[in-house]
Write an enzyme that holds these catalytic residues in place. Structure first.
Site, PDB file in Angstrom:
ATOM      1  N   GLY A 134       0.823  -1.199   0.000  1.00 38.78           N
ATOM      2  CA  GLY A 134       0.000   0.000   0.000  1.00 38.78           C
ATOM      3  C   GLY A 134       0.858   1.251   0.000  1.00 38.78           C
ATOM      4  O   GLY A 134       2.051   1.215   0.331  1.00 38.78           O
ATOM      5  N   CYS A 135       0.264   2.384  -0.355  1.00 35.05           N
ATOM      6  CA  CYS A 135       1.030   3.633  -0.475  1.00 35.05           C
ATOM      7  C   CYS A 135       1.484   4.152   0.884  1.00 35.05           C
ATOM      8  O   CYS A 135       2.664   4.473   1.074  1.00 35.05           O
ATOM      9  CB  CYS A 135       0.217   4.674  -1.232  1.00 35.05           C
ATOM     10  SG  CYS A 135      -1.458   4.938  -0.619  1.00 35.05           S
ATOM     11  N   PHE A 136       0.557   4.248   1.855  1.00 30.01           N
ATOM     12  CA  PHE A 136       0.960   4.635   3.202  1.00 30.01           C
ATOM     13  C   PHE A 136       1.973   3.635   3.762  1.00 30.01           C
ATOM     14  O   PHE A 136       2.957   4.020   4.399  1.00 30.01           O
ATOM     15  CB  PHE A 136      -0.257   4.687   4.139  1.00 30.01           C
ATOM     16  CG  PHE A 136      -0.962   6.002   4.180  1.00 30.01           C
ATOM     17  CD1 PHE A 136      -0.276   7.199   4.300  1.00 30.01           C
ATOM     18  CD2 PHE A 136      -2.346   6.056   4.116  1.00 30.01           C
ATOM     19  CE1 PHE A 136      -0.933   8.420   4.357  1.00 30.01           C
ATOM     20  CE2 PHE A 136      -3.026   7.269   4.157  1.00 30.01           C
ATOM     21  CZ  PHE A 136      -2.320   8.453   4.284  1.00 30.01           C
ATOM     22  N   ALA A 139       5.539   4.293   2.461  1.00 33.44           N
ATOM     23  CA  ALA A 139       6.177   5.463   3.078  1.00 33.44           C
ATOM     24  C   ALA A 139       6.598   5.183   4.517  1.00 33.44           C
ATOM     25  O   ALA A 139       7.690   5.584   4.946  1.00 33.44           O
ATOM     26  CB  ALA A 139       5.221   6.655   3.027  1.00 33.44           C
TER      27      ALA A 139
END
Length: 324
Positions: A134-136, A139
């Protein structure tokens, strides 16, 4: 040439994948699947593709493609694979959250490997199927992995992260409406975001022991990007922290540690993640920025494909940041 197909090629991640694959020197974009747009030119959905491709959407995928990217809504990938079968040599890269959890990484005889290249490159290179992070999660994991691997992630981590409106997908919703989103900001799913499970598993596998994560996700009033700040207890010096992070990402072509404070524009439209460290009264603050549609989704998916097919990770991903 790698024959690639995109399933669900009308949303944000599908659109970014199409753009990347069309310009990838080792890829032939074989088809883009859509149930509702059969025969329609891709540039009708993505006007920027006018003059770049004559492809039209199909409603039947090529079962013999070398790699297929699933850009479907969460919970739809398994149903699609039940309906359409692919050759045993076809590699699958799923961009949904369906196969990211450790207890749900199998579909029939297909095992999905969690595709974070910075810590799973060897496994990805041998994999047949990838669950794209996932994107979160990307990061946050990149911000904490060096600490976890060094056995230094022992205390509570406080996380504040803001994502752009594209993180909510292309579908209509109240909080994605321009009039609501513009000049506005809001918190959502505090402490319960769906990416926490994959983050926890990734950090524990790297060496953290039951890390306690307090995550506050926010909606920002910009289209794309993730700006995350995290802090936790740290007993060393800032020089030691920078050396630790720099060494961990020494061979990572897209993740960089900088002594200069970071901002979103330096990574938007790239597959890069930039990290900045700051030490204050025994707390290490890590700032992590990336493009949620590229390093947080489609770019990372292509990076995983490159690893799977034994070509350099940077291939097709040398992209220019917007800068201004």
């Amino acid at each position: 040439m790698i024959r690639a197909g995109v399933i669900g090629g009308s949303g944000y991640t599908g659109g970014e994948l199409i753009r990347l694959l069309l310009h990838h020197p080792e890829v032939h974009l074989d088809f883009v699947f859509s149930r509702t747009r059969r025969g329609e030119s891709l540039y009708r959905t993505f006007p920027d593709l006018l003059g770049q491709t004559n492809l039209t959407y199909v409603d039947r995928p090529n079962a013999e493609a070398d790699v297929v990217f699933l850009c479907l809504g969460h919970g739809n990938s398994g149903r699609f694979l039940e309906e359409w079968s692919f050759g045993t040599d076809t590699r699958i890269v799923d961009l949904s959250n369906e196969f990211r959890a450790l207890e749900n990484r199998w579909f029939g005889e297909r095992e999905f490997i969690y595709g974070l290249p910075e810590c799973h490159a060897d496994a990805i290179a041998k994999a047949q199927n990838i669950a794209n992070p996932g994107c979160f999660a990307t990061a946050i994991e990149l911000a904490l992995l060096p600490l976890a691997a060094a056995g230094l992630l022992r205390e509570t981590v406080h996380i504040n992260a803001v994502t752009g409106s594209t993180g909510a997908g292309a579908g209509l919703s109240e909080t994605a409406h321009f009039s609501w989103r513009n000049n506005n900001m809001s918190v959502y799913k505090p402490f319960t975001h769906q990416h926490l499970g994959e983050i926890q598993e990734t950090l524990e596998k790297a060496g953290a022991v039951d890390p306690e994560l307090y995550f506050l996700p926010h909606r920002g009033n910009f289209p794309r990007g993730i700006f995350a700040t995290l802090y936790t207890a740290y007993a060393g010096s800032i020089e030691q922290a920078i050396d630790l992070y720099t060494a961990y990402y020494e061979n990572a072509p897209f993740t960089f540690v900088t002594e200069v404070p970071v901002n979103l524009k330096q990574v938007i439209n790239t597959n890069a993640a930039h990290l900045h460290l700051h030490l204050h009264q025994g707390k290490l603050l890590i700032t992590s920025v990336l493009d949620n549609l590229l390093k947080g989704a489609s770019g990372q998916a292509v990076e995983n494909m490159n690893l799977m097919f034994g070509i350099p990770r940077e291939t097709g991903l040398t992209l220019k940041a917007i800068g201004f």
